[in-house]
Design a protein around this motif. Structure first.
Motif, PDB file in Angstrom:
ATOM      1  N   GLN A 179       0.826  -1.211   0.000  1.00 19.88           N
ATOM      2  CA  GLN A 179       0.000   0.000   0.000  1.00 19.88           C
ATOM      3  C   GLN A 179       0.858   1.257   0.000  1.00 19.88           C
ATOM      4  N   ASP A 180       2.168   1.107  -0.027  1.00 16.57           N
ATOM      5  CA  ASP A 180       3.074   2.256  -0.134  1.00 16.57           C
ATOM      6  C   ASP A 180       3.242   2.636  -1.602  1.00 16.57           C
ATOM      7  N   SER A 181       3.447   3.922  -1.847  1.00 21.07           N
ATOM      8  CA  SER A 181       3.894   4.382  -3.160  1.00 21.07           C
ATOM      9  C   SER A 181       5.108   5.268  -2.947  1.00 21.07           C
ATOM     10  N   ALA A 238       4.264   7.856  -0.029  1.00 24.36           N
ATOM     11  CA  ALA A 238       2.892   7.885   0.474  1.00 24.36           C
ATOM     12  C   ALA A 238       2.561   6.487   0.984  1.00 24.36           C
ATOM     13  N   ASP A 239       2.142   6.399   2.224  1.00 25.35           N
ATOM     14  CA  ASP A 239       1.823   5.111   2.854  1.00 25.35           C
ATOM     15  C   ASP A 239       0.311   5.074   3.062  1.00 25.35           C
ATOM     16  N   GLY A 240      -0.344   4.270   2.244  1.00 16.90           N
ATOM     17  CA  GLY A 240      -1.803   4.242   2.277  1.00 16.90           C
ATOM     18  C   GLY A 240      -2.347   3.424   3.425  1.00 16.90           C
ATOM     19  N   ASP A 298       6.757   3.725   7.611  1.00 16.43           N
ATOM     20  CA  ASP A 298       6.975   3.215   8.968  1.00 16.43           C
ATOM     21  C   ASP A 298       7.395   1.744   8.956  1.00 16.43           C
ATOM     22  N   GLY A 299       7.222   1.081   7.808  1.00 21.35           N
ATOM     23  CA  GLY A 299       7.709  -0.289   7.677  1.00 21.35           C
ATOM     24  C   GLY A 299       9.219  -0.376   7.819  1.00 21.35           C
ATOM     25  N   LEU A 300       9.924   0.748   7.585  1.00 22.68           N
ATOM     26  CA  LEU A 300      11.361   0.784   7.861  1.00 22.68           C
ATOM     27  C   LEU A 300      11.610   1.285   9.285  1.00 22.68           C
ATOM     28  N   VAL A 311       7.343  -6.691   9.124  1.00 25.58           N
ATOM     29  CA  VAL A 311       5.917  -6.885   9.371  1.00 25.58           C
ATOM     30  C   VAL A 311       5.032  -5.994   8.509  1.00 25.58           C
ATOM     31  N   ASP A 312       5.613  -4.996   7.869  1.00 25.00           N
ATOM     32  CA  ASP A 312       4.804  -4.054   7.089  1.00 25.00           C
ATOM     33  C   ASP A 312       5.495  -3.853   5.737  1.00 25.00           C
ATOM     34  N   ASN A 313       4.789  -3.204   4.812  1.00 22.38           N
ATOM     35  CA  ASN A 313       5.418  -2.784   3.560  1.00 22.38           C
ATOM     36  C   ASN A 313       6.576  -1.862   3.923  1.00 22.38           C
ATOM     37  N   ASP A 317      -4.979  -4.324  11.176  1.00 20.33           N
ATOM     38  CA  ASP A 317      -4.603  -3.160  11.980  1.00 20.33           C
ATOM     39  C   ASP A 317      -4.406  -1.910  11.128  1.00 20.33           C
ATOM     40  N   GLU A 318      -4.175  -2.101   9.823  1.00 19.99           N
ATOM     41  CA  GLU A 318      -4.091  -0.928   8.953  1.00 19.99           C
ATOM     42  C   GLU A 318      -5.411  -0.160   8.943  1.00 19.99           C
ATOM     43  N   GLU A 319      -6.520  -0.900   9.059  1.00 17.72           N
ATOM     44  CA  GLU A 319      -7.810  -0.233   9.072  1.00 17.72           C
ATOM     45  C   GLU A 319      -7.978   0.630  10.303  1.00 17.72           C
ATOM     46  N   LEU A 320      -7.241   0.274  11.339  1.00 13.98           N
ATOM     47  CA  LEU A 320      -7.450   0.921  12.622  1.00 13.98           C
ATOM     48  C   LEU A 320      -6.392   1.973  12.885  1.00 13.98           C
ATOM     49  N   ARG A 321      -5.594   2.262  11.869  1.00 14.82           N
ATOM     50  CA  ARG A 321      -4.448   3.105  12.094  1.00 14.82           C
ATOM     51  C   ARG A 321      -4.840   4.540  12.347  1.00 14.82           C
ATOM     52  N   TYR A 322      -5.851   4.994  11.651  1.00  7.46           N
ATOM     53  CA  TYR A 322      -6.181   6.394  11.765  1.00  7.46           C
ATOM     54  C   TYR A 322      -7.394   6.583  12.651  1.00  7.46           C
TER      55      TYR A 322
HETATM   56 CA    CA Z   1       2.937   1.314   6.732  1.00 10.89          CA
END
Ligand code: CA
Length: 423
Positions: free
Chosen positions: A22-24, A35-37, A189-191, A226-228, A281-286
């Protein structure tokens, strides 16, 4: 100081746990951005690629003042996001971070919103030149959390500001003056969640920009991935220095990676059902407005929910309440409940999900109070994270009756959003 330019490299990896990227990311001789979607399912990559593709078009605009160009492009991209959400309610709630550096006459104009980051490496010293718009960063600013504690906090990924297709979230805009020899890193944030700043400094300084990008992404994968994970690396050079033909940027072409680089695909329109959906958890991020007014907002929403309940649309409100969780005491044991802790006459809005085996009495007094009052959680995962943290605190108490001063006592819990409506 002579004229400057920079070498660049963009690299992304879906990571070891996720199925979609989901990153661009984007890098050209004039502009760098990430951009991290977010938003679950396919919405996060739609959000980040929408922003990326709008900004990319701007890369060709040359004559306006950089700050205006960048702010204008972000506005257009955000409007586009709003249109997509208006057209397709199934992507409601999608959004994206954005960290962008636009280079013009030796100066970077920085635009930043969310928790992606930009770093500068100068003379071996790494400096983060963006500030995370996160819940834990506000706690660090207030002095109630150290940076090290923030890295371990159960709510560390809660973002306070992002591009959401609405008018109420603005990006920070400022200038950054680069020098020859500086290296810049933009990352998701994956890094930064996986790799410490000390390791980032080391990897970022390694080899040429392509090799540094590979070292950084590899580092994140080796730490768990654990993340993109997406990185944009740039190295500032004198404008007249020869280009190394080995570099990926030697052809002068822009590099686009991640969600925005995939072929466009139609939306399925199969929105997940509100209940029984998978807990990503991505859905709950914001959390809209979480932080200063977050608790008030949450209780306002609850109050609104009950008004609806009372005027007859009871089922919708009840269903909504059953997507909420909280951690509280049951029979002397820390327990997870589904629902909300507000009393509505004749209707029970909470039910016990599980007991955890952690005796409330073994917790430090402050945490006992929190449990007695109930700790709200936006999901079962979040409730579980709170329990895990409490379990750690309980164990410390049990194993070490006379503990030496603990390096990380209750402040982490004290940083949780207050469960009380009175704050
Ligand atoms: Ca991320």
């Amino acid at each position: 100081m002579g004229d400057l330019s920079f070498r660049y490299a963009a690299l992304t990896d879906v990571g070891l746990r996720r199925h979609e990227n989901q990153d661009s990311g984007y890098a050209s001789s004039r502009m760098l951005f990430i951009a991290d979607g977010m938003g679950g399912a396919a919405a996060g990559d739609l959000a980040s690629s929408t922003i990326a593709n709008t900004l990319r078009q701007m890369d060709a605009e040359v004559d306006a003042e950089p700050r205006e160009v960048l702010a204008g492009a972000i506005q257009r991209a955000n409007d586009r996001l709003g249109d997509l959400i208006a057209d397709d309610p199934s992507v409601e709630g999608m959004g994206t971070t954005l960290t962008a550096l636009l280079f013009d006459q030796g100066v970077f104009t920085v635009a930043h919103i969310g928790d992606s980051r930009a770093y500068r490496l100068r003379g071996g010293e790494l400096t983060q030149i963006t500030k995370d718009h996160t819940f834990v960063q506000t706690l660090v600013d207030e002095g109630s959390l150290t940076a090290a504690e923030a890295r371990e906090h159960p709510h560390k990924s809660l973002i306070l500001r992002a591009l959401l297709g609405r008018a109420d979230n603005e990006a920070d805009l400022y200038e950054e003056i680069p020098q020859v020899g500086d290296r810049y890193l933009l990352c998701s944030d994956g890094l930064s969640d996986m790799v410490t700043d000390a390791d980032i400094a080391q990897f970022l300084g390694e080899g040429n920009v392509d090799q540094a990008a590979v070292s950084l992404v590899t580092g994140a994968l080796e730490m768990g991935g654990v993340d993109n994970v997406t990185v944009i690396v740039a190295e500032i050079v004198a404008a007249d220095s020869p280009v190394d033909p080995e570099l990926s940027c030697a052809n002068g072409q822009p590099q686009l990676v991640g969600a925005a680089a995939k072929l466009p695909r139609p939306r399925t329109g199969n929105a997940p059902l509100p209940s029984g959906r998978s807990l990503d958890d991505e859905e709950l991020r914001y959390a809209p407005g979480e932080g200063k007014s977050g608790t008030r907002t949450r209780w306002l929403v609850i109050a609104l929910g009950f008004t609806i309940l009372l005027i007859g649309a009871g089922w919708a409100a009840y269903t909504w309440s059953q997507d909420q969780y909280f951690v509280a005491d049951f029979d002397g044991e820390v327990s997870i409940y589904r629902g909300v802790q507000t009393e509505v006459p004749f209707i029970d809005l909470s039910s016990l999900v599980s007991q955890t085996g952690v005796e409330t009495a073994t917790l430090p007094p402050y945490n006992q109070q929190l449990v007695d009052g109930g700790i709200t959680a936006g999901s079962l995962d979040e409730a579980q994270a709170i329990v895990d943290e409490l379990r750690g605190l309980a164990r410390i108490e049990t194993i070490e009756p006379n503990p030496s001063p603990s390096p990380s006592p209750s402040p982490q819990i004290s940083g949780l959003p207050s469960p009380s409506p009175s704050s």
